[in-house]
Structures are given as structure tokens and as C-alpha cells.
Design a protein around this motif. Structure first.
Motif, PDB file in Angstrom:
ATOM      1  N   UNK A   1      36.416  74.296  29.262  1.00  0.00           N
ATOM      2  CA  UNK A   1      35.877  73.028  29.753  1.00  0.00           C
ATOM      3  C   UNK A   1      34.626  73.313  30.574  1.00  0.00           C
ATOM      4  N   UNK A   2      33.649  72.430  30.432  1.00  0.00           N
ATOM      5  CA  UNK A   2      32.394  72.607  31.142  1.00  0.00           C
ATOM      6  C   UNK A   2      31.374  73.442  30.392  1.00  0.00           C
ATOM      7  N   UNK A   3      31.693  73.824  29.144  1.00  0.00           N
ATOM      8  CA  UNK A   3      30.750  74.676  28.415  1.00  0.00           C
ATOM      9  C   UNK A   3      29.682  73.844  27.718  1.00  0.00           C
ATOM     10  N   UNK A   4      29.811  72.522  27.734  1.00  0.00           N
ATOM     11  CA  UNK A   4      28.777  71.668  27.142  1.00  0.00           C
ATOM     12  C   UNK A   4      29.151  71.101  25.788  1.00  0.00           C
ATOM     13  N   UNK A   5      30.341  71.429  25.289  1.00  0.00           N
ATOM     14  CA  UNK A   5      30.684  70.979  23.935  1.00  0.00           C
ATOM     15  C   UNK A   5      30.829  69.461  23.861  1.00  0.00           C
ATOM     16  N   UNK A   6      31.401  68.860  24.899  1.00  0.00           N
ATOM     17  CA  UNK A   6      31.550  67.404  24.883  1.00  0.00           C
ATOM     18  C   UNK A   6      30.195  66.722  24.994  1.00  0.00           C
ATOM     19  N   UNK A   7      29.319  67.273  25.848  1.00  0.00           N
ATOM     20  CA  UNK A   7      27.976  66.713  25.977  1.00  0.00           C
ATOM     21  C   UNK A   7      27.258  66.750  24.635  1.00  0.00           C
ATOM     22  N   UNK A   8      27.415  67.879  23.934  1.00  0.00           N
ATOM     23  CA  UNK A   8      26.774  68.021  22.637  1.00  0.00           C
ATOM     24  C   UNK A   8      27.265  66.929  21.686  1.00  0.00           C
ATOM     25  N   UNK A   9      28.585  66.717  21.686  1.00  0.00           N
ATOM     26  CA  UNK A   9      29.153  65.701  20.801  1.00  0.00           C
ATOM     27  C   UNK A   9      28.673  64.309  21.195  1.00  0.00           C
ATOM     28  N   UNK A  10      28.621  64.045  22.506  1.00  0.00           N
ATOM     29  CA  UNK A  10      28.184  62.718  22.954  1.00  0.00           C
ATOM     30  C   UNK A  10      26.713  62.471  22.627  1.00  0.00           C
ATOM     31  N   UNK A  11      25.937  63.553  22.520  1.00  0.00           N
ATOM     32  CA  UNK A  11      24.540  63.365  22.117  1.00  0.00           C
ATOM     33  C   UNK A  11      24.459  62.979  20.644  1.00  0.00           C
ATOM     34  N   UNK A  12      25.352  63.562  19.845  1.00  0.00           N
ATOM     35  CA  UNK A  12      25.349  63.203  18.425  1.00  0.00           C
ATOM     36  C   UNK A  12      25.817  61.749  18.260  1.00  0.00           C
ATOM     37  N   UNK A  13      26.793  61.344  19.091  1.00  0.00           N
ATOM     38  CA  UNK A  13      27.291  59.970  19.007  1.00  0.00           C
ATOM     39  C   UNK A  13      26.286  58.973  19.566  1.00  0.00           C
ATOM     40  N   UNK A  14      25.422  59.433  20.467  1.00  0.00           N
ATOM     41  CA  UNK A  14      24.406  58.549  21.026  1.00  0.00           C
ATOM     42  C   UNK A  14      24.689  58.095  22.446  1.00  0.00           C
ATOM     43  N   UNK A  15      25.715  58.682  23.099  1.00  0.00           N
ATOM     44  CA  UNK A  15      26.023  58.273  24.470  1.00  0.00           C
ATOM     45  C   UNK A  15      25.242  59.068  25.502  1.00  0.00           C
TER      46      UNK A  15
END
Lengths: 312, 266, 386
Positions: free
Chosen positions: C63-77
Motif C-alpha cells: 500500500x502506498x506504492x502508487x498503484x491505486x493512483x495509477x488506476x484512478x488516473x486511467x479511470x479519470x479521477x
């Protein structure tokens, strides 16, 4: 994270929506809450005259900047000096604080056992008990205070009852004294005391008390060493919820307190409506507000701490 | 779990203290005598008299109008303010904003009323129903903001994002998802505002003009002179309405909760 | 299974190569030097990545490695601070989330509590303005896909956690997105259900052929489901590869340690010739002999990584295994099908060794405090230089 993020992202449409959402309530409160206080402050520094509006100086905008300067020149602390010189106001402030403090204590003494018993009641009773505490809150404040006028009067039900029981010979004089005000405040604000205490007791883990008993406490010690300290957040919230409005209370002292009870809310009302001294009434309001700032700040700090604890 | 004797006594005394005064009030509203404290037989004459009192009916109408309008304005403004409080963590003047939301909750009515009156005079506004509505909406919106924001804090923002992800516009996301989910809090905010407005004496007395008298103002001017059976009758009507209202709401919400558990079980 | 799957998804192409090895293949989604900063914090640092049509791609990391941020950028959030995100060659960044042909399955599922299962699934279709009949058909199809036909009229709080997860999946798939993003889709399920759901997800993905991008911190989950895995750390890609590559040829200590269990032995190369290295790792102990094509001249400090199951335990010195030491069993973890031995070897070094339990427990070969040999051959381990 999503919070900080959404604060940054946003196309122009999003930003406009956001600005609109902030602006509408902001402007409303600015106009109808903040601006009035600036006016109160200004008038409290003005002189009383008999014209309408009954104070000087007024801001003469047609004179532009000069007008503003002229207005500030004319300001003085006369009304505040007056407040300190006439001991009516001193006594009113002090007696408001004293009545509020004592009735808060009385409300706590009455409210804690109720909240405690509610939290110990069987689970299925609790919603009903809770509703019974909340119900009076939805009923008109004025009517609830009025109900006591019929009870506490010279020929009221209380005197009838006590004389009927032979406990007293002549009727007690309660209505129109500070005692009636205490009863009124305790009665009117009891739900505000019971609810927060109940919610902090209700959240309390029952096994903590069992652990205390297991470790050799008596029931009373377990209450004093475990239950009471853990219900302190509720007690503090309850006391502030009673104390703060009680200081500025108007309805209760004017209906139950008679002329012998001095409370600042009533003084302000009379100063305004009876004496029509607006500058002085404004000064009374400003000082009352300053007196209340301390408990309000305490309340806010307490609420924030509660919030943080809830977040964890 | 059984209640100890001490707890039973506290509950009995506590609720007796809360309800006996109201009970006495209700009983004596059916008293035939003009003297409120002396029982002289059952009668509904005070109710009849009340319903023929033009001034009371007029005041009731004004109060209802003010309460409906101010509660509705307060609900809209308060919900907006709650959204801002919960979801926008940084903007210029945020501290002042949250201060203005919380301050009216703790400032005495006399001060709020006085300051608003002075504003209306400074603005040279005619005082009447409109100024009372504005005044009530102003302090009620703070209560709405508190009620709604406590619901919004627990609202999962992923729901809004899911709506956007599924093609909803931001407005649709709010109206189709957020609003229905927080609706109970918004409704209780409205009810609270409505009640506060019905209840208010002090602020209305300050900001109203000669043309507008609310029910509490009317009641106050009468009971200042002492108890009156007519007021008892009025109180009984109001108490009955409130009780019916509160009980229906609670039964309604309990039934919907029960319906849910039933369906899950089945 | 993973190899089979990789080949299956590749077999759609005429080339025998999987698309990520085919230089001519156009990626479905391409991240170009994407950076995301929150204030002073850099969540994603200059990251580039290609994901191809039909892949089941896992973003793996703590957690905190940026994987969720990366996904949220693809989703547009989230909007990248720098860089581009291309979908089929078109830049996604200026497009708001509600107009992207990408759907997301949220970690909390984010099912609308006030709508029924069917209405939840229909939500996105209604926003797309499809005709009523088509919406009904599509909802029915989705309900069939996730086997929830009977629950169409329930509300989310009236169904189980596993069923909710399937509703979330159906709702996200209903719009037939080009990419489905799954944010820790199995995190809320219990262990047994999780295993069953993993296979179900793979099955659905293969049937629909939709590109899945899954975010997870669970390496086992990534290994079982994904065609390729990207291991992330502090906003960077550490390694991208198939599950076999990631497991058998980790490119760094970080990856070796993150994926599965591993013994990491620090040492110095003392001889290096023709792909054979000798690594001195403990005073007085026999050095490690290993094959490696890593460029590590004599004197290089290296880490030797060896998986517990690649080490054999025996009472006598084993024949034919070049690396063998004696040690004492400190601890035995009995896992049913296999046992983990903690063995203290030369210089007090602790080794984890795993071996299948071929006999019933009462007739176990080794016990605590036993002195045993543990050994592996020269191709069993891996030399890591970073």
C-alpha cells in the motif's frame, strides 16, 4: 487522499460549480450573520439620540472617505463605561453566569441517573426511552415553560398538593423567584444533558466494568473509576449544551423569574424594547458575546477532539 | 438484563418530571372553569373559543408560512454548506466559513435577533413575514449543515465516483446517487428547521414588524399576564400534533428497517 | 495454467508471440512518462507502460506504492501532473471520467444502496441513453453472467458480500468498457470465497475478452490471475513480466522478496568464468556455486536468492547437489501439505526450507534440534545485483 486530489483536479465546469457551492451559503451568512454583528459593534460605539434610528453617528456614504473618518472619530466607549459604572449590568452578568452554572449542575445531577438507567435498560426498551427523552424537545419550548407557571404559582398545583398533604400551611412563593428559574432551566434543558451522556454511556464496553469487578472493585468503585471517567466526554458536551444557552436565556426568566431575577438576556430585551437605548443594548450584547466566547471555544475544541476520536 | 431498583427509580422520577407538567397542562385544557388551577368539570369550551379567535388563527397562519418557507430555504443552504464543509478542505476563508456555521448554534437568541434587526433597519427593509423568514432560515441552515454534514462524513465518496465512472454527469451523480442516500439526514434537517421556526419567540419578536405576529409572539404576550385556559387548549393541540408526528416518523422508519431485515432473512 | 493463459490470449493474434513481445503490436493503453504529485509527495514518478488488448494485467505492490493512483488516473479521477495516457492512440487526459470507455470496480464496490441489483447494473446503461428494451436485455445478460438472476430485485444490503462483489463486476461490465479496472476486487472476501472468485474472474475475462487491469497487494492473487504483472514500489515500476518471469527471474531483491518466500544471502563474487560464479558468503563455509549470466566480475557484492522449495533437506549429505551445508532445525511449520523448516546454517545464517510431506506426521523424518543437510544445485538460485 481523494479529498486533496479532488481539490486539485477539475475542469473549468467543476471549478465553477465548486465556487458557486461555496459562494451561496457564504454570502448568505456573510450578509445575515456577520454583517449584523459588525453593525452591532458599530452601534455599541455610538451615542444614543432620540431620533430614528436612535443613535449617532450614522455612516454618511455620500461624503465618501471623509464620511467614514467622521464616523470613526465620533466613536467612543461611552456605552461600555456606562456598563461598568451602573452596577445593574454587572449584577446581571454575574447573576446570569451564576444561575446558568448552578442550573447546569442541577441538570447534570438530574440527567446523569436518567442517562445511566437508560443505558442499562434492556436493548429493546432503549429506542422507546430515547424517543421519550427527545419528544419534549420537539414540543414548543414556550409551552413547556408555560406549563410550570400553572404548577409553581401561588394557587398552583404544587402548593395545592403540598397543602393537601399537610406539609405546609401557607403557599410557598416560588413563581417569580430564582428557584422557579432553576426549575425551568433544568426542565427545559434536561434532554440536552441526557442525550450526550446516554450516547457516551451506551458506547461504553460492558466488559470494562466486568473487568473492573474481576480485578477487585466494588460496584461503586467500578462506577467511579471506570464508568464516570469514560462518560466524561458526554458530561462535558451536555454541560456546555445547557450552560451556553442558559446564560443568554430570555423566556425562562421573563416568565418564571419575575422582577426579582436578574438575567442579562432579559436586561438586553428591556433595554431595547422598553428603554429603546439601542447603543447600550448593543454594548450589552457585545459584552455578553465576549463572555460566551470562552465556553464556545472550549466547546469547539472538545467537539474537534471528539471528531478526531471518532475518525480514529 | 434486569434494571436495578436505583435505575427504575431514576427512570420513573425522570420521566415523571418530564411528562407530568405537560400532562397537567393537557388535563386542565378541558377544565370548565376560567381559573386554570381549579377543576370545575369537563368542557371543550376553550377549544371552541380558540377556534373563533381570529388573532390566533392569523398568527398560526403566519407561523406556518414562515416555518415552511424558512425550513425549505435553510435546507437548501444548509445542505450546500454541509457539502462544502465536508468535501472542500481548502479555500480562502474556510475558517470563517465554518465559524459562521457553528457560531449561531451557541449565540443567544437575543443577540441574533438584535443584530438582525439592526441590519434590517440599516438596510431600510420593511419588517414583516419576509424578515422573519430570512432570520429563521439563517440560524436554521446552521442546524441543517450540522445534521447533513454528520451524514456526509460517513458517505462513501466512491459512490459518486462510481456514478461518474458509469457515465453520469456530476449533476446526475448528485441527484441520482448522493441525494437519495443522504435524504434521511436532509429530511430531518428540514424537520428540525421547521420545528425551530415554529418554536422561536425571541428572534421573531426582534425582526418582525407590526404586520406580522407569529404564534409564539401571540402566546407570549398573553401568558405574560398569567396562565389562561385558552393557551392550555392551544398547547394541547400543538403537543398532540407533535406527538403524532414524532410517533409516525419513528414507526415509519422502524417499519422500513424491519422490512429490510425481513427481506434479508427470506 | 498461467502459461496456457498467456498463450491463449496471444493465440488471437496470427503471430506466435504474445503481444507484449511483438514490436509491431499496438498497445490498447499506453502510459507515457506519467507523473503524479500531491503537493510535495510524488505518487507516480515518470512511469511508462503498455498494456495490450485482452490482457489480464495486475498492478502489484504494497500500500502506498502508487498503484491505486495509477488506476484512478486511467479511470479519470486523478489528472496526471505530467505525461500522457493514450487509449488506442487517443489522449485520455482531457476526457472526464463519465465519457471514458473505461469502467471501474471499486474496492468498496460502491453499490448504490438505494437501488436494486438490477437498477445498479442498469445505471450506466441508462446514462448512455440506450433504449429500454436493450437495457433490459443487457441487464439480464449481466445477471446471467454473474449468476444473480434470482437477486435482481434485492437491494445491496440484502445480499451477501460475495454477491455484492459480483454485482459490482456486472455493473462495471454492463457498459462493455474497453478496459475494466478492478481495485482490490477480492479484498473484502474471506479466504475460501476469494480463491473461488479468482477463477471466476479469470473465466469471465476469458469469455468476454475485455482487458482487465487489477490492482492488488496480494502477490498470490496477481500470480493466479494475471497474464502479466507490474511490480511497483514508491511510484516506480520495478519489474513487468509474466508471473513465471516475476517468480523465477526477479530482477531485484525487492521483487524477489515481495513475490513469495525467499532466502536472500549476501556475498562477494570470488570467481567468475563462463557463466559460473562462486560466491563467498560466510567465513569458513563452503561457497555457493551457481550458474548465472549476470555481469558480476570478481569482487562484486551480490545477493543470492533461493526459494525455500528449491532447497532439499536430508539426513545424509545428498549426492549430486553441489551446494550443501549442515545445519540444525530450529523450527518446523506444519502446513498440512508441506512443512517449512527453519534451519540455522553456517555463521548462524537462518534458512527457510520447504518440502512436501510425503508421509503422515507420526512418521516424519525430522524433528526439532536435528542436525540435517540442506542442499540445492547450481541452477536453483539467482544472483541479483540490485
Amino acid at each position: 487522499m481523494s479529498d486533496t486530489a479532488s481539490g486539485r483536479t477539475g475542469n473549468p465546469g467543476e471549478r465553477l460549480r465548486r465556487a458557486l457551492l461555496i459562494a451561496v451559503p457564504y454570502l448568505w451568512l456573510g450578509l445575515f450573520f456577520l454583517a449584523p454583528f459588525v453593525i452591532v459593534l458599530k452601534i455599541s460605539l455610538s451615542d444614543s439620540v432620540l431620533a430614528i434610528p436612535p443613535y449617532t453617528p450614522t455612516l454618511d456614504l455620500s461624503r465618501g472617505w471623509e464620511g467614514v473618518v467622521a464616523m470613526f472619530r465620533a466613536f467612543d466607549l461611552e456605552n461600555y463605561v456606562w456598563l461598568t459604572e451602573d452596577d445593574l449590568y454587572w449584577r446581571a452578568y454575574l447573576s446570569s453566569l451564576q444561575i446558568a452554572a448552578l442550573s447546569t449542575l442541577l441538570t447534570l445531577l438530574a440527567g446523569y441517573p436518567i442517562a445511566y438507567a437508560m443505558s442499562r435498560a434492556p436493548e429493546r426498551w432503549r429506542p422507546i426511552l430515547l424517543m421519550l427523552v427527545i419528544l419534549p424537545f420537539w414540543t414548543s419550548f414556550l409551552i413547556r415553560v408555560y406549563a410550570w407557571m400553572g404548577i409553581l404559582g401561588q394557587n398552583g398545583f404544587l402548593n395545592q398538593l403540598l397543602m393537601g398533604l399537610g406539609l405546609i400551611d401557607s403557599p410557598l412563593v416560588i413563581l417569580g423567584t430564582p428557584v422557579a428559574v432553576y426549575i425551568g432551566i433544568v426542565y427545559a434543558y434536561l434532554p440536552f444533558m441526557v442525550l450526550p451522556i446516554f450516547s457516551s454511556l451506551d458506547r461504553l464496553d460492558r466488559s470494562l466494568i466486568e473487568a473492573a469487578l474481576d480485578l477487585g472493585c466494588s460496584r461503586l468503585q467500578a462506577f467511579w473509576l471506570v464508568t464516570w471517567p469514560l462518560s466524561r466526554p458526554g458530561i462535558i458536551a451536555g454541560c456546555l449544551l445547557v450552560f451556553i444557552p442558559a446564560v443568554g436565556e430570555f423566556v425562562i426568566p421573563s416568565l418564571l423569574g419575575g422582577s426579582r431575577t436578574l438575567m442579562i438576556g432579559k436586561v438586553l430585551w428591556d433595554e431595547f424594547f422598553a428603554n429603546r437605548d439601542w447603543p447600550l443594548a448593543s454594548a450589552v450584547a457585545v459584552v455578553l458575546l465576549l463572555i460566551l466566547v470562552l465556553p464556545i471555544l472550549l466547546f469547539q475544541r472538545h467537539a474537534e477532539r471528539q471528531q478526531r476520536r471518532a475518525d480514529e | 438484563m434486569k434494571l436495578s431498583r436505583f435505575n427504575i427509580v431514576s427512570l420513573t422520577l425522570g420521566f415523571a418530571f418530564l411528562y407530568l407538567p405537560i400532562l397537567v397542562l393537557v388535563i386542565y385544557s378541558f377544565n370548565a372553569s376560567k381559573l386554570v388551577t381549579v377543576w370545575a368539570g369537563f368542557s371543550t369550551r376553550w377549544y371552541v373559543k380558540l377556534f373563533h379567535d381570529e388573532a390566533f388563527l392569523q398568527a398560526a397562519l403566519v407561523t406556518l408560512k414562515v416555518a415552511l418557507a424558512s425550513a425549505s430555504i435553510a435546507t437548501v443552504l444548509g445542505t450546500m454548506a454541509a457539502w462544502v464543509l465536508v468535501h472542500i478542505s481548502r479555500f480562502p476563508g474556510r475558517t470563517l466559513f465554518s465559524g459562521m456555521i457553528f457560531a449561531p448554534l451557541v449565540i443567544p437568541d437575543v443577540i441574533l435577533g438584535l443584530s438582525l434587526l439592526l441590519l434590517f433597519i440599516a438596510m431600510n427593509v420593511d419588517r414583516g413575514v419576509t424578515t422573519i423568514i430570512i432570520a429563521h432560515a439563517t440560524f436554521s441552515m446552521c442546524y441543517v449543515a450540522v445534521v447533513v454534514s454528520s451524514r456526509l462524513i460517513t458517505f462513501d465518496r466512491a459512490l459518486e465516483e462510481a456514478a461518474l465512472d458509469l457515465g453520469a454527469t456530476p449533476f446526475q451523480a448528485f441527484s441520482l446517487v448522493t441525494l437519495p442516500v443522504i435524504a434521511p439526514a436532509v429530511v430531518s434537517g428540514w424537520l428540525l428547521s421547521f420545528t425551530l421556526s415554529l418554536d422561536d419567540l425571541v428572534i421573531a419578536s426582534f425582526v418582525s414588524g407590526p404586520a406580522a405576529t407569529t404564534l409564539p409572539m401571540r402566546v407570549f404576550s398573553q401568558i405574560r399576564l398569567g396562565v389562561s385556559p385558552e393557551i392550555n387548549a392551544l398547547s394541547t393541540i400543538l403537543i398532540t400534533l407533535v406527538t403524532i408526528g414524532v410517533i409516525t416518523t419513528s414507526i415509519f422508519s422502524k417499519r422500513s428497517a424491519l422490512a429490510r431485515t425481513d427481506e434479508t432473512g427470506g | 495454467m498461467d502459461t496456457a493463459k498467456a498463450q491463449a490470449s496471444a493465440s488471437g493474434e496470427t503471430a506466435a508471440l504474445p503481444p507484449w513481445q511483438d514490436p509491431a503490436a499496438e498497445p490498447l493503453i499506453r502510459l507515457e512518462n506519467v507523473t503524479k504529485r500531491f503537493g510535495d509527495f510524488t505518487a507516480i514518478a515518470d512511469l511508462s507502460l503498455d498494456i495490450h488488448e485482452g490482457e489480464f494485467f495486475a498492478l502489484l505492490g504494497p500500500s502506498g506504492c502508487g498503484k491505486t493512483t495509477l488506476m484512478r488516473m486511467i479511470a479519470g479521477f486523478e489528472t496526471p501532473s505530467a505525461g500522457r495516457i493514450l487509449l488506442g492512440g487517443e489522449d485520455l487526459v482531457p476526457i472526464p471520467p463519465n465519457r471514458r470507455p473505461v469502467n471501474m470496480m471499486f474496492q468498496s464496490y460502491a453499490l448504490f444502496p438505494h437501488l436494486t441489483v438490477a437498477d445498479n447494473i442498469a445505471f450506466g446503461l441508462r446514462r448512455a441513453g440506450l433504449p429500454k428494451a436493450e437495457i433490459a436485455d443487457r441487464v439480464a445478460e449481466m445477471l446471467r453472467l454473474v449468476q444473480l438472476e434470482k437477486f435482481a430485485h434485492r437491494r445491496p444490503h440484502e445480499i451477501s458480500g460475495g454477491q455484492r462483489q459480483r454485482v459490482a463486476l456486472a455493473r462495471a461490465l454492463a457498459r462493455r468498457p474497453r478496459i475494466l479496472l478492478l481495485d482490490e476486487p477480492l479484498a473484502a472476501l474471506d479466504r475460501k470465497l476469494r480463491a473461488a472468485t479468482q477463477f471466476e474472474l479469470v473465466d469471465i475475462q476469458e469469455r468476454l475478452g475485455t482487458t482487465f487491469i487489477i490492482v492488488t497487494h496480494d502477490q498470490e492473487e496477481a500470480m493466479t490471475m494475471a497474464t502479466r504483472i507490474a511490480v511497483m514500489d514508491h511510484g516506480r515500476l520495478v519489474q513487468v513480466g509474466t508471473p513465471e518471469e516475476i517468480y523465477e527471474q526477479p530482477n531485484s531483491r525487492y521483487v524477489a522478496d515481495f513475490i513469495g518466500e525467499v532466502n536472500l544471502i549476501e556475498g562477494v563474487v570470488t570467481s567468475a568464468e563462463r557463466g559460473r560464479l562462486t560466491i563467498e558468503w560466510a567465513e569458513g563455509a563452503a561457497p555457493i556455486l551457481t550458474r548465472s549470466d549476470v555481469d558480476a566480475p570478481v569482487g562484486t557484492r551480490v545477493t543470492f536468492a533461493i526459494r525455500p522449495e528449491k532447497i532439499a533437506v536430508s539426513a545424509e549429505r545428498p549426492e549430486g547437489l553441489v551446494n550443501a551445508w549442515q545445519g540444525r532445525i530450529e523450527d518446523i511449520g506444519y502446513l498440512g501439505n508441506l512443512s517449512t523448516y527453519h534451519i540455522t546454517g553456517p555463521a548462524g545464517m537462518r534458512f527457510k526450507v520447504q518440502s512436501p510431506n510425503r508421509r503422515r506426521i507420526a512418521r516424519r523424518e525430522f524433528s526439532w534440534e536435528d542436525r540435517v543437510w540442506f542442499a540445492f544445485d547450481e541452477t536453483a538460485g539467482l544472483v541479483l545485483t540490485r
